[in-house]
Scaffold this active site. Structure first.
Site, PDB file in Angstrom:
ATOM      1  CG  LEU A 102      34.756  92.054 -31.327  1.00 24.57           C
ATOM      2  CD1 LEU A 102      35.028  91.963 -29.832  1.00 24.57           C
ATOM      3  CD2 LEU A 102      35.712  93.047 -31.980  1.00 24.57           C
ATOM      4  CG  HIS A 124      38.457  92.016 -34.022  1.00 30.04           C
ATOM      5  ND1 HIS A 124      37.412  91.559 -34.791  1.00 30.04           N
ATOM      6  CD2 HIS A 124      38.786  93.227 -34.519  1.00 30.04           C
ATOM      7  CE1 HIS A 124      37.112  92.467 -35.713  1.00 30.04           C
ATOM      8  NE2 HIS A 124      37.935  93.484 -35.571  1.00 30.04           N
ATOM      9  CB  SER A 166      37.163  90.605 -43.004  1.00 26.81           C
ATOM     10  OG  SER A 166      36.351  91.743 -43.182  1.00 26.81           O
TER      11      SER A 166
END
Ligand code: PAF
Length: 278
Positions: A32, A36, A185
């Protein structure tokens, strides 16, 4: 934060809370980052209980080494979720998610599965459709939160919801970027410093298209944007193109709601990014 690893335990909990609480759901594959967390925050804004799932779904990887190397950082992820006020974590095993063995969607989702990610990662969206449908069946959320970085995934999930889960409200949340412009990412963790610095050219190329869109010839604009990326020997373009933002078909003119999408290999890592153009 309550943590569940089995479908039975989570289902019992959902049965208990669903009559009185709104459930927000953020499906993830872990590793994460702030992108997120922004989805969890959005869920907390709109729902009483926010549930995050962490499951590295084998059926959506069409490349064995990508699946093997996908970062798995559950301790760190749990800490982040706790710190950011997530109420529930669902962290199932492959057996819990696929009790009858690994299966994939076989329904026809049309053209949208055949372009961009669908074309370059055959079967990827069939894996995504299968796991998201299974997660929706288990979590039974009122609202679900997805990131715009996986733009095509959002279109595919919207179609899944339309067909099978019309009661769920889909929220597509904006891409979070590092100060440098690099889209956040989980895969960025696998980039070394030089790769990370060259990866910035991807966003620069997309911004270049946005700044000239509607003013310059589109084919030329795309060609020039590709040249920006090709300045780095570490980068290799899989696709970089402009499409209709609703259905990803080719655009007719610059009045069409449009998006530029790119997939670029940076060293050992495949990165995707996109920007809405108008
Ligand atoms: O976007 C992702 O992380 C995954 O594709 C998802 C939606 C969690 C399904 O495995």
């Amino acid at each position: 934060m309550i943590s569940f690893t089995t479908v039975n335990d989570l289902s019992a909990y959902i049965r208990e809370i669903k009559p009185t609480k709104t459930i927000g759901f953020v499906p993830t594959m872990g590793a994460l980052h702030l992108g997120h967390i922004s989805l969890i925050e959005e869920s907390k804004k709109h729902c009483d209980i926010s549930i995050c799932s962490i499951f590295v779904n084998p059926t959506q990887f069409n490349n064995a080494s990508d699946l093997e190397n996908y970062p798995r950082l559950i301790e760190n992820d749990m800490k982040l979720l706790l710190e950011n006020g997530c109420d529930v974590l669902f962290h199932p095993s492959v057996e819990q998610m696929y009790p009858n063995g690994l299966q994939k969607n076989e329904e026809d989702y049309g053209q949208v599965l055949k372009v961009f990610e669908g074309l370059h990662r055959p079967g990827h969206f069939d894996g995504v459709l299968t796991v998201v449908a299974r997660l929706f069946d288990i979590v039974k959320p009122h609202k679900s939160f997805f990131g715009q970085k996986d733009y095509q995934q959002c279109i595919v999930v919207a179609e899944l919801i339309k067909r099978k889960f019309p009661e769920i409200e889909l929220h597509v949340c904006p891409i979070l970027r590092e100060n440098s412009g690099l889209a956040m990412s989980s895969r960025n963790l696998r980039l070394n410093d030089i790769e990370k610095s060259d990866a910035l050219l991807i966003n620069q190329a997309l911004q270049y298209i946005k700044s000239g869109f509607g003013q310059k010839d589109l084919a030329l604009l795309i060609e020039e944007a590709k040249q920006i990326i090709n300045e780095s020997k570490l980068l290799s373009i899989e696709y970089l193109d402009v499409a209709n933002a609703i259905n990803l078909e080719p655009i007719k003119n610059s009045n069409t709601k449009a998006i530029v999408l790119a997939a670029v290999h940076c060293g050992p890592v495949r990165l995707i990014d996109n920007i809405l153009l108008n």
